[in-house]
Design an enzyme around this catalytic site. Structure first.
Site, PDB file in Angstrom:
ATOM      1  N   HIS A  64       1.582   5.038  -2.963  1.00  0.00           N
ATOM      2  CA  HIS A  64       2.603   6.282  -2.593  1.00  0.00           C
ATOM      3  C   HIS A  64       3.704   6.478  -3.195  1.00  0.00           C
ATOM      4  O   HIS A  64       3.532   7.421  -3.536  1.00  0.00           O
ATOM      5  CB  HIS A  64       1.627   6.264  -1.326  1.00  0.00           C
ATOM      6  CG  HIS A  64       0.083   6.191  -0.418  1.00  0.00           C
ATOM      7  ND1 HIS A  64      -0.537   7.086  -1.420  1.00  0.00           N
ATOM      8  CD2 HIS A  64       0.138   5.877   0.376  1.00  0.00           C
ATOM      9  CE1 HIS A  64      -1.862   6.164  -0.565  1.00  0.00           C
ATOM     10  NE2 HIS A  64      -1.364   5.831   0.344  1.00  0.00           N
ATOM     11  N   HIS A 119       0.590  -1.290   0.308  1.00  0.00           N
ATOM     12  CA  HIS A 119      -0.194   0.290  -0.405  1.00  0.00           C
ATOM     13  C   HIS A 119       0.673   1.502   0.383  1.00  0.00           C
ATOM     14  O   HIS A 119       0.607   2.608  -0.385  1.00  0.00           O
ATOM     15  CB  HIS A 119      -0.750  -0.391   0.649  1.00  0.00           C
ATOM     16  CG  HIS A 119      -1.714   1.194   1.302  1.00  0.00           C
ATOM     17  ND1 HIS A 119      -3.142   1.195   0.627  1.00  0.00           N
ATOM     18  CD2 HIS A 119      -1.412   2.591   1.656  1.00  0.00           C
ATOM     19  CE1 HIS A 119      -3.587   2.346   1.143  1.00  0.00           C
ATOM     20  NE2 HIS A 119      -2.985   3.038   2.120  1.00  0.00           N
ATOM     21  N   GLU A 120       1.812   0.910   1.360  1.00  0.00           N
ATOM     22  CA  GLU A 120       2.279   3.122   0.953  1.00  0.00           C
ATOM     23  C   GLU A 120       3.392   2.457  -0.439  1.00  0.00           C
ATOM     24  O   GLU A 120       3.603   3.304  -0.525  1.00  0.00           O
ATOM     25  CB  GLU A 120       3.630   2.293   2.536  1.00  0.00           C
ATOM     26  CG  GLU A 120       2.999   2.244   3.010  1.00  0.00           C
ATOM     27  CD  GLU A 120       1.421   3.403   3.663  1.00  0.00           C
ATOM     28  OE1 GLU A 120       2.114   4.785   2.876  1.00  0.00           O
ATOM     29  OE2 GLU A 120       0.159   3.905   4.417  1.00  0.00           O
TER      30      GLU A 120
END
EC number: 3.4.24.-
Length: 450
Positions: free
Chosen positions: A25, A21-22
């Protein structure tokens, strides 16, 4: 279940999902020219840290309950003049939207990957053949009978009971008609049956869709001969031993383990009289059943089990796909589960699903351990489902979540200028309150299931 599986399964699950997920980003931020200061998996005290050639600090921290990507931003600290163009807040609205949306999108892509691998690996499934139908039940009223094999539910083909359950879960809390297509026993003739639903299982805690229709899946007979005992359970305390064969409960004869399970679950906290065959001698044993769950979910617990048995080959089917077919399956499952997650949230808000079905970290840890112990396929399925949940929840338009930031940026895009800092601060306070409230509710639900 081994505590080791639970711990390792949970750490792997959180580590993989949070990192991916990170990374979403992080990767898009880099592509948009934003300077990333820190990429952290976990919170709190750093356990491991290092820097790359761009000056980004990578951290693995002590509390593995999330992570974050810290970017250069004038709103958080003074930025040197030569780095201003690398600040997140200096990027266009479209770029900021792309950076924020990349985290949830990464979770959906990860789910697709896991489902693709599972489809390639294949699985052995039990054919969804009806074992029995309870009299006067919804299934009986629709004309369903023992021996029929379910082929489709609401037009969606099913190959096993997991597929059946998934299609039924989609109808929880609803009214109307549930269409079930079956193949008649011993023939190739199909027939379609209409099951009438009226606020079906609306607001129920821990609903069991298949059982609530009055359907019991077919399975081989299991003699009620004890092969497992919970050291702290009622059966052990009452003096039952491995190898004991249960003959009756409160005077009602039992010759199959399912009869024992049904009888015990229906008597939470009650004292029952058992007749037990041990070494050729019939014994009378008094046993006080424990209680599991609360409210409508209350059930009796005996603390005993029997050995499994072999399934007939004709009741099993191998389901697997080639590389290209597996892509279609992965995309379809990800889409279906995403819609189901959104639909479940909507039904909870409308009161059609009980909020007691929310699960928190304890339940996640238990399922992580059980799926890891069960095998690679089950664990990958679990990771895919959890990744989808993480992606969907992060896209909800709640300030503090990715979806809340996206909402602010979309408003800025439409208005041509951002919302005031005061409005955004109010939104953040409301968002934090909502998220903390939901987390506490999920934790309370977890504790009530212990």
């Amino acid at each position: 279940m081994s505590a080791l599986y639970m711990i390792v399964g949970t750490l792997v699950a959180l580590g993989v999902l949070v990192t991916f997920h990170e990374f979403g980003h992080f990767w898009v931020a880099r592509r948009c020219g934003v300077k990333v200061l820190r990429f952290s998996v976990g919170f709190g005290t750093p356990l491991v840290r290092w820097h790359d050639r761009h000056g980004t600090e990578f951290v693995v921290a002590a509390i593995p309950l999330g992570g974050y990507v810290k970017m250069l931003d004038e709103r958080e600290a003074e930025v040197p003049a030569h780095l201003l163009e690398q600040s997140f807040n200096r990027k266009t609205v479209r770029q900021r939207i792309a950076i924020v949306a990349a985290g949830p999108i990464a979770n959906f892509l990860l789910a697709i990957l896991f489902f693709w691998v599972v489809a390639l690996l294949g699985s052995q499934q039990v054919r969804p053949v009806i074992g029995s139908v309870a009299p006067e039940s919804l299934a009986a009223q629709a004309g369903l009978e023992a021996g029929q094999e379910l082929l489709a539910v609401d037009g969606e083909p099913v190959t096993g009971w997991n597929g059946v359950n998934l299609q039924l879960v989609r109808r929880l809390g609803e009214s109307g008609t549930l269409e079930v297509r079956v193949q008649e026993k011993g023939s190739n003739v199909d027939s379609t049956h209409q099951v009438r639903l009226d606020g079906w299982l609306k607001g129920e805690d821990n609903p069991d869709p298949i059982a609530s229709l009055g359907i019991r899946p077919w399975r081989p007979a299991l003699p009620p001969v004890l092969a497992e005992l919970d050291p702290k359970g009622p059966a052990q305390a009452a003096g039952l031993k491995l190898g004991d064969r249960l003959q009756s409960i409160d005077g009602i004869a039992v010759d199959d383990w399912q009869q024992v399970v049904d009888s015990v679950r229906a008597r939470p906290g009650q004292r029952v009289q058992l007749k037990v065959l041990r070494d050729g001698e019939v014994l009378d044993v008094a046993l006080e059943l424990a209680v599991r769950g609360e409210g409508k979910a209350r059930s009796g617990y005996m603390g005993a089990g029997v050995a499994g048995t072999e399934w007939p080959a004709e009741m099993l089917r191998e389901v697997s796909y080639g590389p290209l077919e597996a892509v279609g399956q992965a995309l379809s499952r990800t889409w279906t589960m995403s819609l189901l997650t959104l639909d479940s949230i909507k039904k909870m808000l409308l009161g059609e699903l009980s909020v007691k079905n929310l699960s928190g970290p304890i339940t996640i840890a238990k399922v992580a351990g059980a799926s890891a112990q069960s095998g690679v396929g089950d664990f990958l399925n679990f990771l895919a489902y959890l990744s989808i949940s993480l992606g969907v929840l992060n896209l909800l338009p709640i300030p503090v979540l990715d979806g809340g930031h996206l909402l602010f940026y979309l408003v800025e895009w439409v208005r041509g200028r951002p919302l005031s800092e005061r409005v955004q601060a109010w939104g953040m306070q409301i968002g934090i309150s909502l998220v903390v409230g939901v987390m506490l509710l999920a934790l309370v639900n977890d504790l009530s299931r212990l």
